[in-house]
Write a protein that holds these residues in place. Structure first.
Motif, PDB file in Angstrom:
ATOM      1  N   ASN A 127      -6.348   0.802  -3.448  1.00  0.00           N
ATOM      2  CA  ASN A 127      -7.200  -0.341  -3.141  1.00  0.00           C
ATOM      3  C   ASN A 127      -6.420  -1.340  -2.290  1.00  0.00           C
ATOM      4  N   SER A 128      -6.592  -1.284  -0.978  1.00  0.00           N
ATOM      5  CA  SER A 128      -5.849  -2.141  -0.067  1.00  0.00           C
ATOM      6  C   SER A 128      -6.268  -3.600  -0.174  1.00  0.00           C
ATOM      7  N   GLU A 129      -7.379  -3.876  -0.931  1.00  0.00           N
ATOM      8  CA  GLU A 129      -7.815  -5.267  -1.111  1.00  0.00           C
ATOM      9  C   GLU A 129      -7.065  -5.952  -2.257  1.00  0.00           C
ATOM     10  N   LEU A 133      -0.552  -6.340  -4.034  1.00  0.00           N
ATOM     11  CA  LEU A 133       0.211  -5.317  -3.322  1.00  0.00           C
ATOM     12  C   LEU A 133       0.913  -5.902  -2.101  1.00  0.00           C
ATOM     13  N   LYS A 134       2.105  -5.389  -1.869  1.00  0.00           N
ATOM     14  CA  LYS A 134       2.843  -5.737  -0.660  1.00  0.00           C
ATOM     15  C   LYS A 134       3.181  -4.441   0.085  1.00  0.00           C
ATOM     16  N   ASN A 157       4.537  -8.960   3.438  1.00  0.00           N
ATOM     17  CA  ASN A 157       3.083  -8.974   3.555  1.00  0.00           C
ATOM     18  C   ASN A 157       2.720  -9.626   4.883  1.00  0.00           C
ATOM     19  N   GLU A 158       1.467 -10.017   5.065  1.00  0.00           N
ATOM     20  CA  GLU A 158       1.038 -10.540   6.362  1.00  0.00           C
ATOM     21  C   GLU A 158       1.716 -11.859   6.715  1.00  0.00           C
ATOM     22  N   THR A 159       2.248 -12.571   5.740  1.00  0.00           N
ATOM     23  CA  THR A 159       2.767 -13.918   6.016  1.00  0.00           C
ATOM     24  C   THR A 159       4.240 -14.107   5.699  1.00  0.00           C
ATOM     25  N   ILE A 198       7.752  -0.429  -7.535  1.00  0.00           N
ATOM     26  CA  ILE A 198       7.780   0.965  -7.082  1.00  0.00           C
ATOM     27  C   ILE A 198       6.852   1.117  -5.880  1.00  0.00           C
ATOM     28  N   THR A 199       7.137   2.143  -5.076  1.00  0.00           N
ATOM     29  CA  THR A 199       6.214   2.473  -3.994  1.00  0.00           C
ATOM     30  C   THR A 199       5.069   3.288  -4.564  1.00  0.00           C
TER      31      THR A 199
END
Length: 604
Positions: A127-129, A133-134, A157-159, A198-199
């Motif tokens: 769930n990419s939303e 998650l980073k 992350n994006e920021t 963890i990845t």
């Protein structure tokens, strides 16, 4: 009759075992003995090359650019040995795909391997939303081995991001999408999701397969050919992704991979393996290349030294109890013209033309115990045929140039000679004297071991910079989309009193490389003195290492150095302002024609 059949079967078995032994060789990375073969002899050589080509490509991509946790749990040297032995047995493309998936999916569960005509479906169900998650990805500053090279997995992350080595990061969703041989392709994410611990992407099944893979790897008892195939895989990848001078060198390293693999498959011994390493590394023209079987690392040597003079091979010094004389011209070696013999040695040496010639002379000087050469000698027009044996020789009485033992000496009134082994601390008591000298001659022909940067501060009345030293900032494989360069290693040298007033002359040849070239680069770029002799090696930049199975370490240049105007240094080197060519008559007379030229320049 039954007895004859039994004898025939036994003979066939002996022959097959002999063939197997020849193919496998006897080298191994540990004291374990080889017990089984990794190569299925029913496979065509073409199929084996295709199998190993695909394995090699995946190996480098996943080891260096796929940031899964599982990839850090693998002993990559051991995996290279196990994996080449497993993949090489594939019968066809479909079988190869299955074997590669068995090898790599436990380490990298989110990768995809597919045939050219297959549709690729993203099976990652995350769930990419989810705002918790980073992302995680690799950053490399050169080939991580020792300072100044390093690598790090960056969480971002994006920021925001944590602990970046440099500013650039891959784009979220970036994948390696490349062919890995003629019929297979791969998609490999270089950015993964992480929950901060963890990845994500692994499953219970993939974790179980990883445990089984590690268990199978630890059972290995057979090496030999596996080791050599693994070594080619690792060395090729380390150079493919981290060698900084491909723009300056005329080689398509990717296209060379099949030929390297094919040669590796027919190696039978460690000597064959080392010859293959030489063959590979010669193609990248890197004067820093060295490894444990280079010929001049043998402890036995000839009882004389040689150099090129008047385009001939000339004895420059000799021990007293030999039939050889200084000034003897060696016209042939073991029936081959001397120049042809040296050219054959150069085929196994990496570097610029001047480096290859220098190292071929050095390689001639060293050999195996009791190895003999038959030399044809021209002595003042008279031809002699003499045999020479490599043996235990004390090198103290041998030198390519007339020896000056003193670290600092006034060789002519007002003219001082500074040896290459002197340190700035040793020079400090003489600084005032040297600053008022008519001229100072600095020795670089034997390389340079000590830090002379503080001394340069006395040569100038303004700050000067070294040549530009640039470490590649790497995110993507195959030198694609290079993120930039770290140039923090470039020096700035501030002026210091007293300033040297006389002429400065620097003696050099292809023995000067790396740090010595950095010092001479400051001289060249800022016109601080005269450079006398021959071009330097054209091999600058701190070395890194490729660690191969079998305790074989291959050193190669890890960063790029260019001249202060941005022009090429690699292979060209520091070119002399005054060229000196040695002569046979000068050698016979015991002259140092480099020093004579330096004195002439100062006295003009």
């Amino acid at each position: 009759m039954r007895k004859k059949i039994f004898i025939i079967i036994a003979l066939v078995g002996i022959i097959l075992f002999a063939v197997y032994s020849l193919i496998q060789g006897t080298d191994k990375p540990t004291n374990k003995e080889e017990t089984t073969s990794v190569v299925d002899l029913s496979n065509s050589i073409e199929q084996q090359v295709e199998n190993l080509h695909a394995f090699s490509r995946l190996y480098g991509y996943i080891r260096y650019f796929h940031p899964s946790d599982e990839a850090e749990q693998i002993d990559w040297e051991k995996f290279a040995i196990y994996g080449t032995g497993y993949a090489v047995k594939a019968k066809n493309t479909g079988d190869l795909k299955e074997k590669l998936e068995e090898l790599f999916l436990p380490i990298a569960p989110t990768i995809q391997i597919y045939q050219e005509d297959e549709e690729v479906i993203d099976t990652l169900n995350i769930n990419s939303e989810d705002s918790s998650l980073k992302y995680i990805a690799w950053q490399h500053l050169g080939k991580a081995h020792n300072w100044p090279y390093t690598k790090k997995k960056i969480i971002f992350n994006e920021t925001s991001s944590t602990g970046k080595l440099f500013d650039s990061l891959p784009t979220i969703g970036d994948k390696i999408s490349e062919p890995i041989n003629k019929s297979l392709r791969t998609h490999i994410p270089i950015v993964l999701y992480t929950d901060g611990e963890i990845t994500l992407g692994s499953t219970k099944q993939s974790k179980e397969k990883l445990e089984k893979l590690v268990e199978e790897m630890n059972k290995m008892t057979t090496y030999g050919l596996h080791t050599r195939l693994a070594g080619v895989t690792i060395l090729w990848n380390d150079i493919q992704h981290f060698y900084p001078y491909f723009e300056e060198v005329n080689v398509d390293w990717l296209k060379e991979l099949p030929s390297f693999i094919q040669r590796a498959l027919i190696t039978k011994s460690h000597d064959d393996y080392y010859e293959l390493i030489d063959y590979m590394t010669e193609k990248i023209a890197d004067g820093h290349i060295s490894h444990t079987l280079q010929r001049w690392r043998e402890p036995y040597r000839l009882p004389f030294t040689v150099d090129k003079a008047d385009d001939q091979l000339v004895i420059t010094s000799t021990l007293n109890d030999t039939p050889f004389m200084v000034g003897d011209v060696i016209t042939s070696i073991d029936g081959k013209l001397s120049n042809e013999f040296l050219l054959e040695l150069q085929e196994r040496v990496s570097g610029s033309p001047q480096t290859k010639e220098l190292l071929s002379l050095r390689a001639l000087k060293f050999g195996k115990k009791n190895e003999t050469l038959l030399l044809e000698i021209d002595r003042n027009g008279k031809s002699l045929l003499l045999e020479v044996t490599y043996g235990t020789v004390t090198a103290g009485g041998l030198s390519n140039f007339p020896v000056i033992q003193e670290s600092i000496i006034e060789i002519e009134e007002g003219i001082y000679y500074i040896n290459s082994n002197v340190s700035y601390d040793e020079l400090t008591p003489y600084i005032n004297t040297l600053s008022k000298a008519k001229g100072v001659i600095f020795e670089f022909r034997g390389g340079l071991a000590l830090d002379l940067r503080p001394l340069i501060s006395h040569f100038t009345d303004h700050a000067v910079k070294s040549p530009l030293m640039a470490i590649e900032q790497i995110i993507y494989p195959d030198h694609k989309k290079l993120a930039g360069y770290n140039t923090n290693g470039t020096w700035t040298i501030e002026p210091q009193e007293p300033r040297f007033e006389g002429d400065l002359v620097f003696l050099t040849n292809a023995n000067a490389l790396s740090y010595g070239e950095s010092i001479l680069g400051v001289i060249e770029d800022n016109n601080l003195g005269y450079i006398v002799g021959q071009p330097t090696a054209g091999a600058n930049g701190d070395v890194t290492e490729s660690i191969l199975p079998g305790h074989e370490n291959i050193r190669f240049t890890g960063l790029k150095v260019v001249k202060s105007d941005g022009s090429q240094h690699h292979l060209i080197g520091i070119e002399p302002t005054h060229v000196v060519e040695r002569t046979i008559e000068g050698i016979k007379a015991g002259k140092d024609e480099y020093i004579e030229k330096a004195i002439q320049i100062i006295n003009q």
